[in-house]
Design a protein around this motif. Structure first.
Motif, PDB file in Angstrom:
ATOM      1  N   GLN A 225     -18.108   3.310 -14.979  1.00  0.00           N
ATOM      2  CA  GLN A 225     -17.739   4.057 -13.778  1.00  0.00           C
ATOM      3  C   GLN A 225     -17.198   3.093 -12.740  1.00  0.00           C
ATOM      4  O   GLN A 225     -17.674   1.960 -12.619  1.00  0.00           O
ATOM      5  CB  GLN A 225     -18.963   4.812 -13.226  1.00  0.00           C
ATOM      6  CG  GLN A 225     -18.652   5.743 -12.078  1.00  0.00           C
ATOM      7  CD  GLN A 225     -17.649   6.823 -12.455  1.00  0.00           C
ATOM      8  OE1 GLN A 225     -17.769   7.434 -13.511  1.00  0.00           O
ATOM      9  NE2 GLN A 225     -16.662   7.046 -11.620  1.00  0.00           N
ATOM     10  N   LYS A 226     -16.190   3.563 -12.027  1.00  0.00           N
ATOM     11  CA  LYS A 226     -15.534   2.719 -11.022  1.00  0.00           C
ATOM     12  C   LYS A 226     -15.410   3.492  -9.718  1.00  0.00           C
ATOM     13  O   LYS A 226     -15.034   4.664  -9.726  1.00  0.00           O
ATOM     14  CB  LYS A 226     -14.134   2.347 -11.538  1.00  0.00           C
ATOM     15  CG  LYS A 226     -13.135   1.872 -10.486  1.00  0.00           C
ATOM     16  CD  LYS A 226     -11.743   1.697 -11.089  1.00  0.00           C
ATOM     17  CE  LYS A 226     -10.667   1.655 -10.018  1.00  0.00           C
ATOM     18  NZ  LYS A 226      -9.320   1.522 -10.573  1.00  0.00           N
ATOM     19  N   TYR A 227     -15.708   2.870  -8.612  1.00  0.00           N
ATOM     20  CA  TYR A 227     -15.466   3.464  -7.296  1.00  0.00           C
ATOM     21  C   TYR A 227     -14.476   2.602  -6.526  1.00  0.00           C
ATOM     22  O   TYR A 227     -14.721   1.415  -6.310  1.00  0.00           O
ATOM     23  CB  TYR A 227     -16.752   3.533  -6.462  1.00  0.00           C
ATOM     24  CG  TYR A 227     -17.888   4.314  -7.088  1.00  0.00           C
ATOM     25  CD1 TYR A 227     -17.660   5.509  -7.761  1.00  0.00           C
ATOM     26  CD2 TYR A 227     -19.193   3.855  -6.978  1.00  0.00           C
ATOM     27  CE1 TYR A 227     -18.703   6.221  -8.328  1.00  0.00           C
ATOM     28  CE2 TYR A 227     -20.248   4.570  -7.538  1.00  0.00           C
ATOM     29  CZ  TYR A 227     -19.995   5.739  -8.212  1.00  0.00           C
ATOM     30  OH  TYR A 227     -21.024   6.438  -8.766  1.00  0.00           O
ATOM     31  N   GLU A 231      -8.783   7.082  -5.621  1.00  0.00           N
ATOM     32  CA  GLU A 231      -8.728   7.135  -7.075  1.00  0.00           C
ATOM     33  C   GLU A 231      -7.375   6.689  -7.610  1.00  0.00           C
ATOM     34  O   GLU A 231      -7.291   6.090  -8.671  1.00  0.00           O
ATOM     35  CB  GLU A 231      -9.011   8.556  -7.567  1.00  0.00           C
ATOM     36  CG  GLU A 231     -10.445   9.002  -7.352  1.00  0.00           C
ATOM     37  CD  GLU A 231     -11.422   8.275  -8.259  1.00  0.00           C
ATOM     38  OE1 GLU A 231     -11.000   7.737  -9.292  1.00  0.00           O
ATOM     39  OE2 GLU A 231     -12.615   8.241  -7.928  1.00  0.00           O
ATOM     40  N   ASP A 327     -19.817  11.691 -13.279  1.00  0.00           N
ATOM     41  CA  ASP A 327     -20.222  11.203 -11.975  1.00  0.00           C
ATOM     42  C   ASP A 327     -19.853  12.257 -10.934  1.00  0.00           C
ATOM     43  O   ASP A 327     -18.713  12.730 -10.916  1.00  0.00           O
ATOM     44  CB  ASP A 327     -19.498   9.889 -11.668  1.00  0.00           C
ATOM     45  CG  ASP A 327     -20.061   9.218 -10.418  1.00  0.00           C
ATOM     46  OD1 ASP A 327     -19.992   9.841  -9.337  1.00  0.00           O
ATOM     47  OD2 ASP A 327     -20.570   8.100 -10.535  1.00  0.00           O
ATOM     48  N   PRO A 328     -20.787  12.621 -10.084  1.00  0.00           N
ATOM     49  CA  PRO A 328     -20.460  13.678  -9.108  1.00  0.00           C
ATOM     50  C   PRO A 328     -19.326  13.266  -8.174  1.00  0.00           C
ATOM     51  O   PRO A 328     -18.701  14.112  -7.547  1.00  0.00           O
ATOM     52  CB  PRO A 328     -21.769  13.869  -8.346  1.00  0.00           C
ATOM     53  CG  PRO A 328     -22.633  12.709  -8.687  1.00  0.00           C
ATOM     54  CD  PRO A 328     -22.181  12.191 -10.011  1.00  0.00           C
ATOM     55  N   SER A 329     -19.049  11.992  -8.095  1.00  0.00           N
ATOM     56  CA  SER A 329     -17.980  11.537  -7.214  1.00  0.00           C
ATOM     57  C   SER A 329     -16.685  11.262  -7.973  1.00  0.00           C
ATOM     58  O   SER A 329     -15.751  10.681  -7.440  1.00  0.00           O
ATOM     59  CB  SER A 329     -18.435  10.256  -6.498  1.00  0.00           C
ATOM     60  OG  SER A 329     -17.538   9.934  -5.485  1.00  0.00           O
ATOM     61  N   ALA A 330     -16.616  11.719  -9.221  1.00  0.00           N
ATOM     62  CA  ALA A 330     -15.444  11.390 -10.038  1.00  0.00           C
ATOM     63  C   ALA A 330     -14.218  12.190  -9.610  1.00  0.00           C
ATOM     64  O   ALA A 330     -14.308  13.120  -8.815  1.00  0.00           O
ATOM     65  CB  ALA A 330     -15.740  11.641 -11.504  1.00  0.00           C
ATOM     66  N   VAL A 331     -13.096  11.816 -10.178  1.00  0.00           N
ATOM     67  CA  VAL A 331     -11.809  12.439  -9.861  1.00  0.00           C
ATOM     68  C   VAL A 331     -11.878  13.948 -10.048  1.00  0.00           C
ATOM     69  O   VAL A 331     -12.534  14.436 -10.950  1.00  0.00           O
ATOM     70  CB  VAL A 331     -10.737  11.903 -10.816  1.00  0.00           C
ATOM     71  CG1 VAL A 331      -9.380  12.478 -10.456  1.00  0.00           C
ATOM     72  CG2 VAL A 331     -10.712  10.407 -10.779  1.00  0.00           C
ATOM     73  N   GLY A 333     -12.700  16.245  -7.687  1.00  0.00           N
ATOM     74  CA  GLY A 333     -13.716  16.971  -6.941  1.00  0.00           C
ATOM     75  C   GLY A 333     -15.094  16.636  -7.447  1.00  0.00           C
ATOM     76  O   GLY A 333     -15.279  16.166  -8.561  1.00  0.00           O
ATOM     77  N   MET A 334     -16.047  16.845  -6.591  1.00  0.00           N
ATOM     78  CA  MET A 334     -17.404  16.439  -6.914  1.00  0.00           C
ATOM     79  C   MET A 334     -18.154  17.572  -7.598  1.00  0.00           C
ATOM     80  O   MET A 334     -17.984  18.720  -7.278  1.00  0.00           O
ATOM     81  CB  MET A 334     -18.128  16.050  -5.633  1.00  0.00           C
ATOM     82  CG  MET A 334     -17.473  14.844  -4.982  1.00  0.00           C
ATOM     83  SD  MET A 334     -18.441  14.176  -3.651  1.00  0.00           S
ATOM     84  CE  MET A 334     -17.258  13.034  -2.952  1.00  0.00           C
ATOM     85  N   ALA A 335     -18.969  17.201  -8.541  1.00  0.00           N
ATOM     86  CA  ALA A 335     -19.725  18.215  -9.282  1.00  0.00           C
ATOM     87  C   ALA A 335     -20.841  18.764  -8.411  1.00  0.00           C
ATOM     88  O   ALA A 335     -21.291  18.124  -7.489  1.00  0.00           O
ATOM     89  CB  ALA A 335     -20.306  17.606 -10.531  1.00  0.00           C
TER      90      ALA A 335
END
Lengths: 335, 73, 824
Positions: A225-227, A231, A327-331, A333-335
């Motif tokens: 995972q990358k932040y 994005e 990841d909830p912060s992934a591309v 929109g957030m889950a």
């Protein structure tokens, strides 16, 4: 003017004939051309290896993966076996840079790219890495810099693929006219306290000819995972690769690597210890995330990266174990 | 009024509003949107005048050493 | 004079508030009749007029009619968009295919025979006297044809403070990258190499690149000397001399009523500080020109927002008659406010062309572009008082901002003009630092001002226990925004939004909105010629440039509507000062200024056509009517001709007409606006903010081409998100160097950051011109988005974001996840 000769090679032998002090191998040319345009490196010769057939190709076997160093990031990302068995690697390859760059950038070049630091990468600053006497990041603008191992030089190594490759225990085969040697990726990068002028163990007459990833043990699961700040086309602020060997819900062993935390990709050994033998759940994952950053020594402006690494490690563990689907912060929109 | 005020500005003072961005009532409308006008000097094409002080509508007027009248003679 | 002007300023805010109160839509500004006592109410007062009845208002509030006095040769009033064939209909970009295929030639695509390539030499230090510049090596470099060094043009000027500023041949360097010289060579590579060989000897001075540090009394002075040499006493109008103390210029002050009394009368007060960052323009096409100096004429291809402004400046600087300066801007790759006038690089390119006796292309590189211009930053202190019943009693704003070595960092526009408030005090300060200069940037001052104002209004609503949207309805008299808020209520889940910070997990969602305000300005330097040829073809010519908003398309629609022929069949030739003068594109003036000239020219050309063919048809011209693309004899509808057939009857090969913009029919103060609604998610463990949906509801008079208008609003919304979340200039405090003057570390939103965007346009007929069109460039989202995102962030987290951009570093700091505060 940065005048150089350009040699087009079609075999490794031919390339090795030209590799020496002052010359440099050019694969995708992504980082190299930037460095040349910015006046950071001025090689006298570019040895173009892009057309060397034997350096291309992905081989899969029971022993593991054998990657030609000219494999592009797009090819890595799209390979079905890598997606299934070496998930962290395909995830990392698919999140680097932009689609256009991933079509050109090679995995060997991705490992060999120079570190990120705007002082290093500007010809205005003669920093320690360029033979100067000062690390400008220590008291300067350091929001994107290292939070660990940063006492001498605070650059970060941004290779997306190095993170999962190191977590998988990959080895790099180096070839020179004298022969071949194999170096674990763990020992591939040189820390600033070891040397300021060399960033990898690769000698000027050597070429990466293979990247070898051992076959994972039964029960292995992995994630990356990358932040970044954004994005689309951004360098990581924090990234992590996690390889777990699972026995049911119990983690037999964990290999956790953090990307841009330090001048080289770094094993989060304290976090690995936390997970070994434990049942993976959110609490253990968070405990591992916390352990991963316990030794952090942030600079004036990058304390937030401590929180980011804490998060990226715990969430990547949960992603690897399958307890988090994305990841909830992934591309997207957030889950 | 707007014409008279414009005339007291140096002929080398320029801003976006020199080119109709605020229509006819330059002074009134210019201040409506806040003190956001960025000026430049035609003699230097920069933010400092020939006398090395900054350019601004309050300064680029008669009395400044580099002032040039906008009135044709 | 000065007193009258002050009085005018003081009265502006409350009068603005009254607009529209006693009518469904705008009513004339009550002060208008004597707003400008020194000028006639209408410069065209001597023109003969007639009275026409115009459509008026906003459909959602009910359309009405209003009578206007208009010049006799104005065309008849234009019906509502619903009753038109081409205007108001989504129309694809006139030159869209040319742009995406590369057929359209931008300034950087211009190649002239024998053309040279130039590179600027920028200062290598942030603050210094220049002792010597040695160009010998550059001049000897193979391929170099000319070198130009920017010299001190002292003229009759004297130095302000000779003790501190020794006379020099060269201007003082005040920021790193300040243009100092330039080289022209036979290739770009040679020019780049030679430019690097120019040797400059500096006598360095202390510098400061941080706004807060620059305010300290012991900070190095960017401009030394007290500001005591301004206008002489009794020197006429203009603002009073603005004080300068150290690096601080200001305040520029507006004072209406008595804020102390207003706060004393208030039941509730909110007070807060807000920080916004420096944003660079980052237009895809950098600033630049191709200059071709010839004895008979100077021709300049320019990436400019104003062909006329470039001609004006080059004519003035090089003492050339305007008739011998030609400026061409056929395609333009973005300016956002930074490209007015010739620019330093434009003047240098002309100098080089004159010296080398060859055309010279000078395009800034990306680093130079980032340094050449920016939106100033701000540190605002805003205090607002209100009564329990939801009326405002006082607004007080103090702002400090830096436009680098220039001024213009004010932020008071929104606080002054958005809401009804009897007491207002704004004090705007500019802080000089040794960094690249500010420039106009899409709604100057307004995104900054709105970021503070619209978040404070939300805070106030919470204290008053009012719905923020309903609260705005009580204090905002704009009928357009009233309709826009209503549409947001209908199209979103606004009424069901949760209380701030209600989501339990680490991911928190929120919704918020913000309003924007912009102003109607009209540029009368707006002329068009419309020509009809005997083969029935129609073309329009004007010097107006299309900076990307779709001016060509809009003009084609205007002419098409008048003739009843498809827009694609009209040829639009613009962006060349050989054509009738056009308005420069800034302040959202272009469409509102040029479209009436286009319609009037088309209308008059049509009359000329009818007059020309009437004899051959054996009728008087007034018996001919032009409708739906056909010319018919009124008394005998069977005698009907297509435009082509009619034109063929002309006795000469061509008729044409030229029209110039007449002033708006009344002198009403008119504002435009919009309300932008945002849904977002905040990851409280990474500090990442994801905007998930934007609904923008906007007005711009009569929408001429909804496709083009929505496209501009999409762009404004994206630029607004980018400003709110990503973009920031980062200066190295140690060396005064901009560390991220590229598109890698200067972060601009990309495809993955684009949310779902919906745009709804409302029609707002204002009965001011023959088209009733208005611009959209400024009020297109950029003003409101940061504030709307801030309000949605608060709704998500219960925490107020007071600093831009909302990067993980700042968000985690605001959420208390790190004890470091990023300075903005």
């Amino acid at each position: 003017m940065n005048r150089f000769t350009f040699v087009d090679c079609t075999t490794v032998a031919e390339a090795l004939d030209h590799l020496k002090q002052g010359s440099v191998a050019k694969a995708g040319g992504i980082d190299l051309l930037d460095l040349m345009k910015d006046g950071i490196v001025s090689p006298s010769m570019l040895v173009n290896i892009r057309r060397v057939k034997e350096l291309h190709g992905i081989e899969t076997s029971e022993q593991g993966l054998s990657l030609g160093p000219l494999t592009t990031l797009s090819e890595l990302a799209a390979h079905p076996v890598i997606q299934k068995t070496y998930t962290a690697l395909s995830d990392a390859a698919s999140h680097a840079a932009t689609p256009q760059i991933r079509n050109m950038a090679t995995v060997g070049g991705n490992l060999m790219q120079r570190q990120r630091c705007w002082y290093f990468r500007s010809s205005e600053y003669n920093c320690l890495r360029k033979g100067g006497s000062e690390c400008f990041a220590q008291k300067g603008e350091n929001q994107y810099h290292a939070i660990m191992g940063n006492e001498i030089c605070a650059m970060v190594h941004p290779s997306s693929t190095a993170v999962p490759l190191m977590a998988f225990g990959a080895q790099v085969e180096l070839t020179s006219k004298k022969g071949k040697r194999t170096v674990p990726l763990n020992e591939f990068y040189i820390r600033p306290d070891e040397s300021l002028l060399d960033e990898t163990v690769v000698k000027s007459d050597e070429l990466i000819t293979r990247i070898l990833v051992p076959a994972p043990a039964a029960g292995t699961r992995s994630a990356y995972q990358k932040y970044g700040e954004k994005e689309s086309f951004d360098w990581p602020l924090a990234d992590a690769g996690v390889v777990l060997v699972m026995d049911g819900n119990t983690c037999r062993s964990a290999s956790i690597v953090m990307g841009v935390a330090a001048p080289t990709p770094l094993h989060a050994k304290a976090a690995e210890v936390v997970l070994a033998g434990k049942t993976i759940d959110e609490a253990t994952a968070r405990a591992a995330g916390k352990a991963a950053v316990d030794s952090a020594t942030p600079l004036e402006q990058n304390g937030y990266k401590v929180q980011l690494f804490h998060t990226v490690v715990y969430r990547t563990i949960l992603l690897a174990s399958g307890q988090l689907k994305r990841d909830p912060s992934a591309v997207g929109g957030m889950a | 009024m707007s014409e008279m005020i414009t005339a007291t500005r140096c002929r080398c003072l320029r801003s976006k509003s020199s080119y109709g961005a605020f229509g006819e009532d330059l002074e009134a409308l210019e201040s409506t949107i806040g003190a956001t006008t960025t000026y430049w000097c035609l003699k230097t094409m920069g933010k400092a005048g020939p006398d090395e002080h900054y350019v601004h509508k309050s300064l680029c007027r008669d009395g400044r050493p580099c002032y040039e009248s906008g009135n044709e003679e | 004079m000065q007193n009258e002007e002050l009085e005018l300023q003081q009265e502006k805010s409350p009068e603005q508030g009254k607009t529209g109160k006693d009518a469904p839509v705008h009513v004339p500004h009550k002060k208008d009749a004597h707003a400008n006592p020194a000028a006639p109410p209408n410069k065209q007062a001597s023109v003969a007029k007639r009275t026409d009845s115009f459509l008026y208002g906003i459909p959602q509030l009910g359309l009405s009619r209003v009578e206007r006095q208009v010049p006799l040769n104005e065309p008849p009033p234009m019906p509502a968009n619903a009753d038109l064939k081409y205007l108001g209909k989504p129309t694809p970009r006139y030159d869209g295919v040319a742009k995406v295929t590369g057929a359209g030639k931008y300034t950087a695509d211009v190649y002239l025979p024998g053309m040279l390539y130039a590179r600027m030499v920028g200062a290598g230090v942030p603050h210094a006297r220049v002792l010597a510049i040695d160009t010998t090596a550059a001049e000897r470099y193979p391929g170099v044809r000319a070198v130009h060094v920017i010299q001190h043009v002292l003229g009759n000027a004297e130095l302000r403070d000779p003790s501190k500023e020794r006379p020099s041949r060269y201007p003082i360097v005040r920021y790193m990258g300040q243009p100092m010289a330039a080289v022209a060579a036979t290739s770009q590579a040679a020019a780049d190499e030679a430019a690097a060989l120019v040797k400059v000897q500096y006598d360095p001075m202390g510098f400061v690149v941080d706004r807060d540090a620059a305010r300290a009394t012991d900070a190095p002075s960017v401009y030394p000397g007290p500001a005591d040499q301004g206008g002489t006493a009794g020197g006429g109008g203009g603002p009073a001399n603005v004080p300068q103390v150290g690096n601080v210029h200001g305040p520029e002050r507006k004072n209406v009523g008595d804020v102390a009394r207003g706060f004393a009368e208030s039941d509730v007060v909110v007070e807060g500080e807000y920080y916004t960052q420096v944003q660079t323009h980052s237009a895809l096409e950098t600033h630049g020109v191709v200059a071709d100096w010839k004895a008979e004429e100077l021709t300049v291809y320019a990436s400019t927002q104003g062909t006329s402004s470039v001609r004006n400046e080059l004519s003035e600087i090089f003492k050339l008659p305007k008739s011998k300066v030609r400026v061409i801007t056929e395609y333009m790759g973005g300016g956002f406010g930074a490209k007015f006038g010739a620019g330093n690089e434009g003047v240098v390119a002309v100098e080089l062309s004159r010296k080398a006796k060859a055309p010279v292309r000078l395009m800034l590189d990306r680093r130079e572009e980032h340094i050449a211009s920016n939106r100033p930053d701000s540190h605002q202190k805003l205090k607002i008082g209100a009564k329990r019943n939801g009326t405002l009693t006082a607004i007080q704003l103090t702002s400090y901002g830096t436009a680098g070595v220039g001024t213009g960092a004010g932020t008071a526009g929104p606080a002054t003009n958005m809401y009804n408030c009897p007491n207002l005090l704004t004090e705007e300060y500019d802080v000089f630092i040794n960094a690249g200069p500010g420039a106009a940037f899409r709604a100057p001052g307004h995104p900054q001002g709105c970021f503070a104002l619209e978040q404070a209004i939300d805070d106030l609503a919470e204290k008053l226990d009012l719905d923020p949207l309903e609260f705005r309805g009580r204090i905002d008299d704009s009928p357009a925004r009233k309709v826009e808020r209503q549409i947001i209520l209908e199209k979103t889940d606004w009424r069901n939004r949760h209380r701030a910070g209600a989501d339990p997990g680490p991911i928190k969602r929120g919704i918020g909105l913000s309003q924007s305000v912009w102003y109607r300005f009209v540029n009368l330097n707006s002329s068009c010629e419309v020509r009809i040829s005997k083969d029935g073809s129609v073309e329009l010519m004007s010097a107006v440039q299309d900076i990307g908003g779709g001016t060509k398309t809009m003009l084609a629609q205007v002419v098409a509507e008048e003739f009843g022929i498809p827009p694609q069949s009209v040829v639009i030739r613009i962006g060349d000062t050989r054509y009738p003068i056009g308005p420069d594109s800034g302040g959202s003036v272009t469409t509102g200024s040029i479209s009436p000239a286009a319609r009037n020219a088309a209308h008059q050309a049509k009359q000329h056509l009818l007059a020309a063919i009437a004899p051959s048809l054996g009728v008087a011209p007034d018996q001919l009517e032009f409708k739906d693309g056909r010319v018919s004899v009124a008394s005998d509808p069977s005698r009907s001709y297509s435009l082509r057939q009619a034109a063929a009857k002309m006795p000469t090969d061509e008729v044409s007409a030229r029209a110039t913009r007449v002033p708006d029919y009344t002198r009403d103060k008119i504002t435009y606006g919009g309300v932008d609604y945002v849904e977002l998610a905040v990851d409280t463990e990474t500090g990442r903010v994801h905007v998930e949906r934007v609904l923008g509801v906007h007005d711009c008079g009569r929408p001429m081409n909804p496709l083009g208008v929505i496209s501009q609003i999409n762009g404004g919304i994206l630029q607004g998100i980018s400003y709110a979340l990503f973009e920031q200039r980062i200066m190295d405090r140690g060396k005064g160097y901009m560390l991220n003057a590229d598109l890698e570390n200067y972060k601009i939103l990309g495809a993955r950051e684009v949310p779902q965007i919906d745009v709804i346009l409302i029609e707002n007929y204002i009965a001011q011109s023959s088209t009733d069109a208005a611009g959209i460039g400024e009020s297109a989202g950029i003003i409101a988005l940061a504030a709307a995102i801030g309000n949605a962030f608060y709704n998500a987290t219960g925490v107020r974001m007071r600093r831009l951009p909302m990067t993980p570093a700042r968000v985690l700091a605001a959420l208390g996840k790190t004890d470091q505060e990023m300075h903005a």
